[in-house]
Design a protein around this motif. Sequence first.
Motif, short mmCIF file in Angstrom:
data_model
loop_
_atom_site.label_atom_id
_atom_site.label_comp_id
_atom_site.label_asym_id
_atom_site.label_seq_id
_atom_site.Cartn_x
_atom_site.Cartn_y
_atom_site.Cartn_z
N SER A 26 0.83 -1.20 0.00
CA SER A 26 0.00 0.00 0.00
C SER A 26 0.87 1.25 0.00
N SER A 27 0.23 2.39 -0.27
CA SER A 27 0.93 3.67 -0.14
C SER A 27 1.38 3.90 1.30
N VAL A 30 4.64 2.30 1.86
CA VAL A 30 5.73 3.06 1.23
C VAL A 30 6.13 4.24 2.10
N PHE A 31 5.13 5.00 2.54
CA PHE A 31 5.42 6.18 3.34
C PHE A 31 6.03 5.81 4.69
N PRO A 60 7.15 12.50 -3.04
CA PRO A 60 6.06 12.19 -2.13
C PRO A 60 6.15 12.97 -0.81
N GLY A 62 3.76 11.81 1.97
CA GLY A 62 3.08 11.03 3.00
C GLY A 62 3.98 10.55 4.11
N GLN A 63 5.27 10.56 3.89
CA GLN A 63 6.21 10.11 4.93
C GLN A 63 6.39 11.13 6.04
N GLY A 227 10.20 6.87 -3.96
CA GLY A 227 8.91 6.27 -3.68
C GLY A 227 7.91 6.60 -4.76
N PHE A 229 3.75 5.81 -6.27
CA PHE A 229 2.47 5.36 -5.72
C PHE A 229 1.27 5.76 -6.57
N ARG A 230 1.46 6.53 -7.64
CA ARG A 230 0.33 7.00 -8.45
C ARG A 230 0.02 6.03 -9.59
N HIS A 233 2.50 6.08 -12.35
CA HIS A 233 3.81 5.53 -12.02
C HIS A 233 3.99 4.10 -12.53
N ASN A 265 4.12 0.99 -4.41
CA ASN A 265 2.89 0.50 -3.78
C ASN A 265 2.13 -0.44 -4.72
#
Length: 273
Positions: A26-27, A30-31, A60, A62-63, A227, A229-230, A233, A265
């Motif tokens: 999942s995203s 990754v984050f 990204p 989200g991290q 990273g 995730f889209r 990508h 992801n």
Amino acid sequence: MDKAYYHISEEALGEGAKIPLVKMESSAAVFRAMADKMADCILANNAAGKHTVFICPVGPVGQYPLFVERVNRERISLKNVWFLNMDEYLEDDDTYIDRSSPLSFRGFMDRVVYSQIDPELVMPENQRVFPDPADPAHIDNVIEELGGVDIAFGGIGITGHLAFNEPQEELSCAEFAALPTRARDIRPETRATNSVGDLGGALECMPKRCVTIGMKQILGAREVCLGVFRDWHRAVVRRAAYGEQTAEFPATLAQNHPNACIYINDVAAKQPY
């Protein structure tokens, strides 16, 4: 023209890749992995009495909340940490866009990262460095003075760009890899993609200029961690990891890096078509 790497199945993705691919469920995974890599590196360097230097993206992103939460919870000191941001949007006269703009990467880092960290833990302001269009060499000099970058974090853009190092097909791989920090035009493909994600498709409102850290600084880091995730990508990661190295798709140059990886992801792992 059909490109065979676009048709690598999700199951086979990673086999024979020229950049190691780490598939995650999942995203969020990754984050979390990126946030933990940041925190763990800082903890190790703090314990060894060393400073930490990261090249940091705003995309990204989200991290960052996960990193901030861990810093505050574990009381991780950032006093000996330098965050060198990759890039920022510019006005047409090559001055920064206003920090209050929703597009401003400087504003994002202030709102989401620095202001959310306990003041007793956060690094001094002079250790939060953005490339400066009025003094492009400054960030390069900071890196040299600090002895290099521990980890360059980032994503991959629609044109394969790392930071805003957009394709320059006329350059050799060696010439492109040596590019320094500089102000430059943003490609139409990138402006269109970013306008969809950031401005609801208001393409005419997207900046046309930017300042970006150089490929030399990114590829010179001791580790490169990307990273993705889209949806789009799916194609980008396949070309980055399996395509021919070329300045036409800058992420392919990371194939030469001795310690690079791409976190993927579940969405980005799927075949593009």
